[in-house]
Design an enzyme around this catalytic site. Structure first.
Site, PDB file in Angstrom:
ATOM      1  CG  PHE A 114      -4.896   5.459   4.741  1.00  0.00           C
ATOM      2  CD1 PHE A 114      -6.222   6.533   4.499  1.00  0.00           C
ATOM      3  CD2 PHE A 114      -5.080   4.811   5.946  1.00  0.00           C
ATOM      4  CE1 PHE A 114      -7.106   6.601   5.403  1.00  0.00           C
ATOM      5  CE2 PHE A 114      -6.077   4.896   7.013  1.00  0.00           C
ATOM      6  CZ  PHE A 114      -7.185   5.933   6.717  1.00  0.00           C
ATOM      7  CE  LYS A 115      -9.717   4.386   4.892  1.00  0.00           C
ATOM      8  NZ  LYS A 115     -10.397   4.474   6.358  1.00  0.00           N
ATOM      9  CG  ASP A 116      -5.339   0.190  -1.626  1.00  0.00           C
ATOM     10  OD1 ASP A 116      -6.431  -0.323  -1.837  1.00  0.00           O
ATOM     11  OD2 ASP A 116      -5.050   1.160  -2.289  1.00  0.00           O
TER      12      ASP A 116
END
Ligand SMILES: Cc1ncc(COP(=O)(O)O)c(C=O)c1O
Ligand SMILES: N[C@@H](CCOP(=O)(O)O)C(=O)O
Length: 474
Positions: A114-116
């Site tokens: 999810f960091k992207d």
């Protein structure tokens, strides 16, 4: 819609505009920046988001936070470019796993976590702000596995930044490690710290608190201590809620939680007017947040290594942002809590603030056996393959869901990032997508380093090109 500027949770740093808060990362008083007020969206405005693309919704929701500092067309183009890197047109698609249960897949970006979602936008925002000022910056980040890879991917080869990522040596998955250590870009530096994630995060905060070093290398941060990271994560709460009938129906979310950034973004969405019922904190055996909600005392213990390494955390940075809200934005109370954390590894929240927190949040934990069993059972019953972090969410969600309220669990990573844990739980060896198929054969480049501020600062000082005479200190 009114614009917002940013204030520190500790109340002793100057308030900043958007680009300054973006480049500053941690406030100079050690606090975290939050918007002075929450932009508000009426039910009518939220209803109008139905049928819009992720990018359109992102533009609507995020524009007020930019404080009028980025021309509209430029901001829109940045959003399009950032989400053009995703492999799924919906960016954060929903998968139904039960009558009223859903999984929001946040792993369709370049590094499968999810960091992207936030990092791709953050890199473009920073480029824009630095370009306009004619400055360079030295980016530092601490990672328990996913932030590092996403940041390296988003910043690799960018002219105006050098990036230094601190990860705990031997405590990230092999895929996570390779995502950080195989970049060929000359502005990327992966540092394997002989310690755990909290050591890495403490080093990053110590660098920010070393004013001379901070100014010398023009330090910026990409962890969720940076407000822009949280901001970008608010969007998917809106896209999901409107897809499920919001705002005319309340939705609950369960979020696998470590540094409290992702779930705090959900809280922000609620403060902005999105009808959210429960925000459920799901932790692994490093269950400091679950214990805190139960007892009212934030009490640190030693970190345990688990099959969900990205959540092996005790110092949950963004909890400070929630405390600030729960204390009615009384920064002196936040300062006292953080001082107590430093002196005695814990603090009492106080009954009024605890009541406020419990109004919005629930919490639960999953032990290692429960994680493996959830991966196995979910796959056997539905054919859906969870990674261990998302499995923690699904396990806790089942315990906290209400009959008529949709419960959405955030799937924060692709199972192929954690093949050993997934295979041992259900016998399936999840394959990496084609663009990463050769990842494990790429050459690694990283520096092993002691968890000492001086050693890290010396390394960064030697390799950073952030020193500049232009611009004021930030
Ligand atoms: C896969 C995964 N899930 C969950 C989390 C926890 O998210 P947060 O730190 O925002 O609470 C992380 C790390 O941040 C992660 O990498
Ligand atoms: N789980 C994270 C830890 C750092 O979190 P951040 O959201 O503050 O960057 C990781 O994967 O690195």
């Amino acid at each position: 819609m009114t614009n917002v500027d940013y204030i520190s949770t500790r109340g002793e740093a100057p308030s900043l505009g958007f680009c300054d808060a973006l480049l500053t990362g941690l406030a100079r008083d050690g606090g975290l920046y939050v918007p002075r007020q929450w932009p508000q969206f009426s039910k009518k405005e939220i209803r109008a988001l139905r049928g819009k693309t992720y990018q359109e919704i992102a533009f609507t929701i995020l524009s007020p936070f930019t404080n009028g500092e980025i021309p509209k067309d430029t901001f829109r183009a940045m959003i399009d470019e950032a989400y053009g890197t995703f492999r799924h047109p919906a960016i954060a698609p929903l998968v139904q796993t039960g009558p009223n249960s859903f999984v929001m897949e946040l792993f369709h970006g370049t590094t499968l976590a999810f960091k992207d979602v936030a990092m791709q936008l953050l890199a473009r925002l920073m480029d824009y702000a630095l370009e306009r000022r004619g400055e360079r910056a030295t980016i530092v980040g601490a990672t328990s596995g996913d932030t590092g890879g996403a940041a390296i991917d988003a910043f690799a080869g960018r002219e105006r930044t050098d990036i230094f990522i601190l990860f705990p040596h031997g405590k990230v998955s092999p895929v996570q490690q390779r995502q950080m250590t195989t970049s060929t870009a000359s502005n990327v530096h992966a540092l394997a710290v002989e310690g755990n994630f909290d050591d890495c995060q403490n080093l990053v905060k110590a660098m920010f608190n070393d004013a001379a070093f901070r100014d010398k290398v023009r330090l910026s941060g990409v962890n969720s201590i940076n407000w822009a990271r949280i901001m970008a994560q608010i969007v998917y709460y809106f896209t999901t809620a409107v897809a499920l009938g919001g705002p005319d129906r309340k939705i609950s979310f369960t979020v696998p939680t470590g540094n409290f950034g992702d779930i705090f973004a959900g809280y922000c969405a609620k403060r902005m007017g999105l009808p959210i019922d429960r925000l459920v904190i799901a932790t692994n055996e490093n269950d400091i947040l679950t214990r805190t909600l139960k007892t009212g005392r934030y009490d640190m213990k030693a970190v345990k290594a688990t099959t969900s390494p990205s959540m092996d955390i005790q110092i949950s940075s963004n909890f400070e942002r929630l405390l600030f809200e729960a204390y009615g934005r009384d920064a002196s109370k936040v300062r006292a809590a953080m001082e107590s954390l430093k002196q005695s590894s814990g603090f009492e929240i106080g009954s009024q603030a605890l009541k406020a927190i419990r109004r919005d949040f629930r919490a639960g934990r999953a032990g290692e056996k429960q994680v493996a069993e959830t991966i196995r059972k979910t796959h056997a019953e539905t054919g859906y393959l969870l990674d261990p972090h998302s499995a923690i969410g699904v396990f806790v969600a089942k315990k906290k869901e209400k009959p008529n309220t949709p419960m959405v669990t955030l799937a924060t990573a692709h199972p192929a990032k954690f093949p050993v844990a997934v295979k041992s739980a259900c016998g399936i060896d999840p394959a990496l997508p084609t663009w990463l198929a050769d990842l494990m054969h790429r050459e690694e480049r990283f520096q092993i380093i002691k968890p000492e501020l001086k050693a890290v600062e010396t390394f960064i000082g030697k390799h950073a090109r952030g020193e500049t005479t232009a611009g004021a200190e930030r």
